[in-house]
Design a protein around this motif. Structure first.
Motif, mmCIF file in Angstrom:
data_model
loop_
_atom_site.group_PDB
_atom_site.id
_atom_site.type_symbol
_atom_site.label_atom_id
_atom_site.label_comp_id
_atom_site.label_asym_id
_atom_site.label_seq_id
_atom_site.Cartn_x
_atom_site.Cartn_y
_atom_site.Cartn_z
ATOM 1 N N PHE A 278 0.766 -1.414 -0.021
ATOM 2 C CA PHE A 278 -0.234 0.075 0.111
ATOM 3 C C PHE A 278 0.783 1.142 -0.398
ATOM 4 O O PHE A 278 2.213 1.645 0.372
ATOM 5 C CB PHE A 278 -1.075 -0.175 1.271
ATOM 6 N N PRO A 279 0.739 2.217 -0.440
ATOM 7 C CA PRO A 279 0.843 3.411 -0.228
ATOM 8 C C PRO A 279 1.352 3.753 1.693
ATOM 9 O O PRO A 279 0.282 3.868 2.456
ATOM 10 C CB PRO A 279 -0.073 5.021 -0.989
ATOM 11 N N GLN A 280 2.330 3.770 1.370
ATOM 12 C CA GLN A 280 2.648 4.054 3.034
ATOM 13 C C GLN A 280 2.180 5.368 3.823
ATOM 14 O O GLN A 280 2.105 4.871 5.402
ATOM 15 C CB GLN A 280 4.022 3.497 3.120
ATOM 16 N N ALA A 281 2.370 6.674 3.541
ATOM 17 C CA ALA A 281 1.340 7.042 3.796
ATOM 18 C C ALA A 281 0.738 7.592 4.849
ATOM 19 O O ALA A 281 0.672 7.475 6.149
ATOM 20 C CB ALA A 281 2.811 8.861 3.595
ATOM 21 N N ALA A 282 -0.380 7.243 4.220
ATOM 22 C CA ALA A 282 -1.697 7.424 4.551
ATOM 23 C C ALA A 282 -2.217 6.493 5.238
ATOM 24 O O ALA A 282 -2.807 6.554 6.780
ATOM 25 C CB ALA A 282 -2.305 7.241 3.496
ATOM 26 N N MET A 283 -1.681 4.923 5.061
ATOM 27 C CA MET A 283 -1.851 4.223 6.249
ATOM 28 C C MET A 283 -0.865 4.271 7.737
ATOM 29 O O MET A 283 -0.970 3.881 8.875
ATOM 30 C CB MET A 283 -0.851 2.554 5.316
ATOM 31 N N ARG A 284 0.058 4.815 7.266
ATOM 32 C CA ARG A 284 1.220 5.443 8.692
ATOM 33 C C ARG A 284 0.217 6.819 9.814
ATOM 34 O O ARG A 284 0.431 6.190 10.675
ATOM 35 C CB ARG A 284 2.720 5.300 8.396
ATOM 36 N N GLY A 285 -0.554 7.628 8.416
ATOM 37 C CA GLY A 285 -0.784 8.263 9.711
ATOM 38 C C GLY A 285 -1.650 7.754 10.580
ATOM 39 O O GLY A 285 -2.065 8.672 11.570
ATOM 40 N N ASP A 286 -2.762 6.931 9.173
ATOM 41 C CA ASP A 286 -4.228 6.352 9.884
ATOM 42 C C ASP A 286 -3.961 4.948 10.828
ATOM 43 O O ASP A 286 -4.827 5.228 12.418
ATOM 44 C CB ASP A 286 -5.160 5.526 9.234
ATOM 45 N N ARG A 287 -3.455 5.168 11.426
ATOM 46 C CA ARG A 287 -2.326 3.527 12.703
ATOM 47 C C ARG A 287 -2.586 5.005 13.203
ATOM 48 O O ARG A 287 -2.514 4.515 14.486
ATOM 49 C CB ARG A 287 -1.155 3.491 11.688
ATOM 50 N N ARG A 288 -1.199 5.848 13.041
ATOM 51 C CA ARG A 288 -0.945 6.699 14.228
ATOM 52 C C ARG A 288 -2.360 7.452 15.328
ATOM 53 O O ARG A 288 -2.068 7.279 16.177
ATOM 54 C CB ARG A 288 -0.021 8.332 13.911
ATOM 55 N N SER A 289 -3.061 7.720 14.358
ATOM 56 C CA SER A 289 -4.301 8.342 15.069
ATOM 57 C C SER A 289 -4.372 7.259 15.555
ATOM 58 O O SER A 289 -5.495 7.343 16.484
ATOM 59 C CB SER A 289 -5.554 8.551 13.649
ATOM 60 N N VAL A 290 -5.025 6.016 14.894
ATOM 61 C CA VAL A 290 -5.718 4.549 16.200
ATOM 62 C C VAL A 290 -4.323 5.233 17.559
ATOM 63 O O VAL A 290 -5.798 4.691 18.592
ATOM 64 C CB VAL A 290 -5.671 4.194 15.756
ATOM 65 N N LEU A 291 -3.563 5.160 17.263
ATOM 66 C CA LEU A 291 -2.699 4.712 18.933
ATOM 67 C C LEU A 291 -3.056 5.419 19.470
ATOM 68 O O LEU A 291 -2.647 6.072 21.138
ATOM 69 C CB LEU A 291 -1.376 4.606 18.319
ATOM 70 N N GLU A 292 -2.339 7.443 19.092
ATOM 71 C CA GLU A 292 -2.732 7.927 19.873
ATOM 72 C C GLU A 292 -4.311 8.640 19.827
ATOM 73 O O GLU A 292 -3.664 9.113 21.371
ATOM 74 C CB GLU A 292 -2.006 9.774 18.978
ATOM 75 N N GLN A 293 -5.399 8.146 19.949
ATOM 76 C CA GLN A 293 -6.723 8.907 19.803
ATOM 77 C C GLN A 293 -6.967 8.322 21.865
ATOM 78 O O GLN A 293 -7.957 8.632 22.414
ATOM 79 C CB GLN A 293 -7.778 7.855 19.113
ATOM 80 N N TRP A 294 -6.303 7.208 21.946
ATOM 81 C CA TRP A 294 -6.398 7.002 23.147
ATOM 82 C C TRP A 294 -6.782 7.992 24.367
ATOM 83 O O TRP A 294 -7.250 7.329 26.059
ATOM 84 C CB TRP A 294 -5.837 6.179 24.071
ATOM 85 N N SER A 295 -5.395 8.568 24.163
ATOM 86 C CA SER A 295 -5.519 8.995 25.822
ATOM 87 C C SER A 295 -6.012 10.710 25.736
ATOM 88 O O SER A 295 -5.228 11.880 25.660
ATOM 89 C CB SER A 295 -3.955 9.742 25.487
ATOM 90 N N LEU A 296 -6.713 10.757 24.495
ATOM 91 C CA LEU A 296 -7.186 12.083 23.406
ATOM 92 C C LEU A 296 -8.706 12.212 23.846
ATOM 93 O O LEU A 296 -8.966 10.787 24.449
ATOM 94 C CB LEU A 296 -6.779 12.539 22.332
ATOM 95 N N THR A 297 -9.677 13.727 24.400
ATOM 96 C CA THR A 297 -10.200 14.026 24.080
ATOM 97 C C THR A 297 -11.053 13.818 22.295
ATOM 98 O O THR A 297 -10.618 13.629 21.859
ATOM 99 C CB THR A 297 -10.650 15.485 24.540
ATOM 100 N N LEU A 298 -12.216 13.939 22.710
ATOM 101 C CA LEU A 298 -12.714 13.212 21.112
ATOM 102 C C LEU A 298 -12.502 14.553 20.649
ATOM 103 O O LEU A 298 -12.183 14.576 18.847
ATOM 104 C CB LEU A 298 -14.644 13.047 21.082
ATOM 105 N N GLN A 299 -12.315 15.640 20.658
ATOM 106 C CA GLN A 299 -11.969 16.971 20.272
ATOM 107 C C GLN A 299 -10.932 17.058 19.762
ATOM 108 O O GLN A 299 -10.391 17.496 18.393
ATOM 109 C CB GLN A 299 -12.132 18.225 21.408
ATOM 110 N N GLU A 300 -9.623 16.188 21.096
ATOM 111 C CA GLU A 300 -7.906 16.806 20.349
ATOM 112 C C GLU A 300 -8.135 15.086 19.213
ATOM 113 O O GLU A 300 -7.177 15.763 18.437
ATOM 114 C CB GLU A 300 -7.847 15.822 21.632
#
Length: 250
Positions: free
Chosen positions: A194-216
């Protein structure tokens, strides 16, 4: 331990079958160094972690621990099992045969995806020896299977087979015995294509959201996606689609 590259896919194999691939301090150091090397290599996109001799990993080498082995038990630096505190920018797949127990299960939990043979045994077997989970098992396990199921596994230390592991979300793929590595490599090659930038960005968003509010989390996702669009990867993909590539999900 072995470090094998096939195109954009790396396979790291714990090779201590005489002790069911239990991890001693030297192996922990080698695992951490291997995955740090993987993360910094621009030619590699996906890694696989597996074990030699039909076993994934039996956890800490308790003989080494009993003999005074220095696991580096501190709140900073590498995890006692090696790579478990590394926050990678690229995905890792666990290919599990045989036992993935105690710290070995924590290694599998550190991976993004888990491919398990039908005859695997997973579990918090360290419970019976008074050895705690200190490679983020108490953090990652409830995020995968929920608090109630996590406490069931942690409090009882009972074994979990492949079908139950699949049902509760502890593994993502179940295959015939002996086929876990081949399936993980097939899956890794698919992801690496797959094109890697979008895949890695989506993965990063999933991993980071645990500690964030919905708005963040909303803002974080937008920033990750925006960076991909700015890179030109999404526009290039749109042009390929407009030219006829990838229609009907292919």
């Amino acid at each position: 331990m072995t470090y094998e590259v096939d195109g954009a896919v790396l396979t790291v194999t714990i090779d201590r079958p005489a002790v069911r691939n239990a991890v001693d301090p030297d192996t922990a150091d080698a695992l951490r160094e291997s995955f740090a090397r993987f993360d910094s290599d621009p030619n590699l996109s996906v890694a696989i972690l597996t074990g030699a001799g039909g076993t994934f990993c039996a956890g800490f080498d308790l003989r080494a621990l009993a003999g005074g082995g220095n696991y580096g038990l501190r709140d900073t630096g590498r995890g006692p099992m090696g790579p478990t505190r590394i926050d990678l920018s690229k995905p890792v797949i666990a290919a599990i045969e045989g036992y993935a127990v105690a710290g070995g299960l924590e290694l599998a939990l550190w991976c993004d995806l888990r491919v398990a043979a039908r005859n695997v045994t997973l579990g918090i077997f360290n419970r019976r020896f008074g050895v705690p989970l200190i490679d983020l098992g108490t953090v990652r396990l409830p995020r995968l299977v929920g608090q109630g199921r996590t406490l069931d596994l942690i409090l009882t230390g009972r074994p979990v087979g492949a079908e139950e592991a699949l049902r509760i979300g502890l593994v993502e793929r179940v295959v015939d015995p002996g086929a876990a590595l081949a399936e993980a490599q097939r899956l890794a090659a698919e992801i690496a294509a797959f094109p890697q930038a979008a895949m890695r960005g989506d993965r990063r968003s999933v991993l980071e959201q645990w500690s964030l509010t919905l708005q963040e989390a909303t803002l974080s996702e937008f920033r990750q996606g925006g960076a991909v669009i700015d890179s030109g990867e999404a526009i290039e993909g749109a042009k390929r689609f407009a030219a006829g590539e990838g229609r009907h999900g292919r």
